[in-house]
Design an enzyme around this catalytic site. Structure first.
Site, PDB file in Angstrom:
ATOM      1  N   SER A 145     -16.788 -24.577  22.434  1.00 61.53           N
ATOM      2  CA  SER A 145     -17.511 -23.409  22.931  1.00 61.53           C
ATOM      3  C   SER A 145     -17.213 -23.233  24.410  1.00 61.53           C
ATOM      4  O   SER A 145     -16.863 -24.199  25.109  1.00 61.53           O
ATOM      5  CB  SER A 145     -19.018 -23.629  22.739  1.00 61.53           C
ATOM      6  OG  SER A 145     -19.761 -22.601  23.380  1.00 61.53           O
ATOM      7  N   TYR A 158     -27.340 -27.925  24.563  1.00 58.89           N
ATOM      8  CA  TYR A 158     -26.168 -27.394  23.854  1.00 58.89           C
ATOM      9  C   TYR A 158     -24.907 -27.537  24.701  1.00 58.89           C
ATOM     10  O   TYR A 158     -23.858 -27.948  24.200  1.00 58.89           O
ATOM     11  CB  TYR A 158     -26.419 -25.930  23.485  1.00 58.89           C
ATOM     12  CG  TYR A 158     -25.302 -25.309  22.685  1.00 58.89           C
ATOM     13  CD1 TYR A 158     -24.998 -25.773  21.410  1.00 58.89           C
ATOM     14  CD2 TYR A 158     -24.543 -24.267  23.216  1.00 58.89           C
ATOM     15  CE1 TYR A 158     -23.958 -25.206  20.676  1.00 58.89           C
ATOM     16  CE2 TYR A 158     -23.510 -23.694  22.493  1.00 58.89           C
ATOM     17  CZ  TYR A 158     -23.229 -24.168  21.216  1.00 58.89           C
ATOM     18  OH  TYR A 158     -22.199 -23.612  20.495  1.00 58.89           O
TER      19      TYR A 158
END
Ligand code: 8X3
Length: 260
Positions: A145, A158
């Protein structure tokens, strides 16, 4: 020949996609099948992966990447389906849980994010490495990501997990050097899928919708799957180390063009 959409050279190659029940995982399973791979669609929700496997001529394998026995069963399915050989592993299962400052974050959310995004990748990779080696031309493709490149407020758990995804990918590439296995990371930015933001915000649809509100064209799961299939279909000696993919409207994590 009926399967005209399959390219002949990929026909007998086998791929595993984790988190294949929705979003980027499901789109990747479709894209790899279209490129000619026999795809094992691994996820917890069997009804979804069974429908997907039927659609693409693949195989559904119930798998929770946070569970050792479940991952062992995936390895057994791979051994059966690919005659002991696996060409492509897409470690896609993952997600964000919670949107809190570090000050207020729930330790259990962080534990769950590390478990699925990092330890899940570890479990599956360890279990399938023998089959990847046996193929003579393997690829481990980890879905990272932009959250593995930068940090942002209320995303600490995250971003930490996705930074770990990047670190593990780089470590694997070093450790497997000299073996016939490529190691890649595809790192998307803003992708509008049905579940990612909804899960992050605990089912709060309004909060999830606000992420994409006014953004002319976020990426779709198919956009990312297309990139993954491209990485997977390069010649065996071509290793795409990492590929960061964002919508045109997202110049940087925080700089997103919105039309309202
Ligand atoms: C998802 C991208 O921007 O929500 O991995 O961190 S972001």
């Amino acid at each position: 020949m009926t399967e005209t959409h399959h390219s002949t050279d990929q026909r007998t190659r086998t791929a595993v996609v984790t988190g294949a029940s929705s979003g980027i995982g499901a789109a990747t399973a479709r894209a790899l099948a279209a490129a000619g791979f026999h795809v094992l669609c691994a996820a917890r929700r069997t009804d979804r992966i069974e429908a997907l496997a039927e659609e693409i001529g693949g195989r559904a394998v119930a798998c929770d990447v946070t569970d050792d026995a479940s991952v062992a069963a995936l390895a057994a399915a791979v051994a059966e389906a690919g005659d002991g050989a696996l060409h492509v592993l897409v470690n896609n299962a993952g997600g964000a849980f919670g949107s809190d400052t570090v000050d207020e974050a729930d330790v259990e959310d962080w534990r769950a994010m590390y478990d699925v995004n990092v330890l899940g990748l570890l479990r599956v990779t360890q279990a399938l490495l023998p089959a990847l080696r046996a193929s003579g031309d393997g690829l481990i493709l980890n879905v990272g990501s932009t959250a593995g490149r930068v940090s942002y407020e209320k995303g600490g758990g995250y971003t930490a997990a996705k930074h770990a995804t990047k670190a593990v990918t780089q470590t694997l590439r070093l450790e497997l050097n000299g073996e016939p296995i490529r190691v890649s990371e595809v790192a998307p930015g803003m992708v509008h899928t049905e579940e990612f933001a909804l899960v992050r915000f605990g089912g709060d649809q309004a909060a999830a919708d606000a992420v994409y509100d006014g953004v002319p064209d976020p990426l779709s799961a198919d956009d990312v799957a297309d990139a993954i299939a491209w990485v997977a279909t390069r010649p065996a000696h071509v290793n795409i180390d990492e590929l960061v993919i964002k919508p045109r409207a997202q110049a940087a994590q925080h700089k997103v063009h919105r039309i309202r």
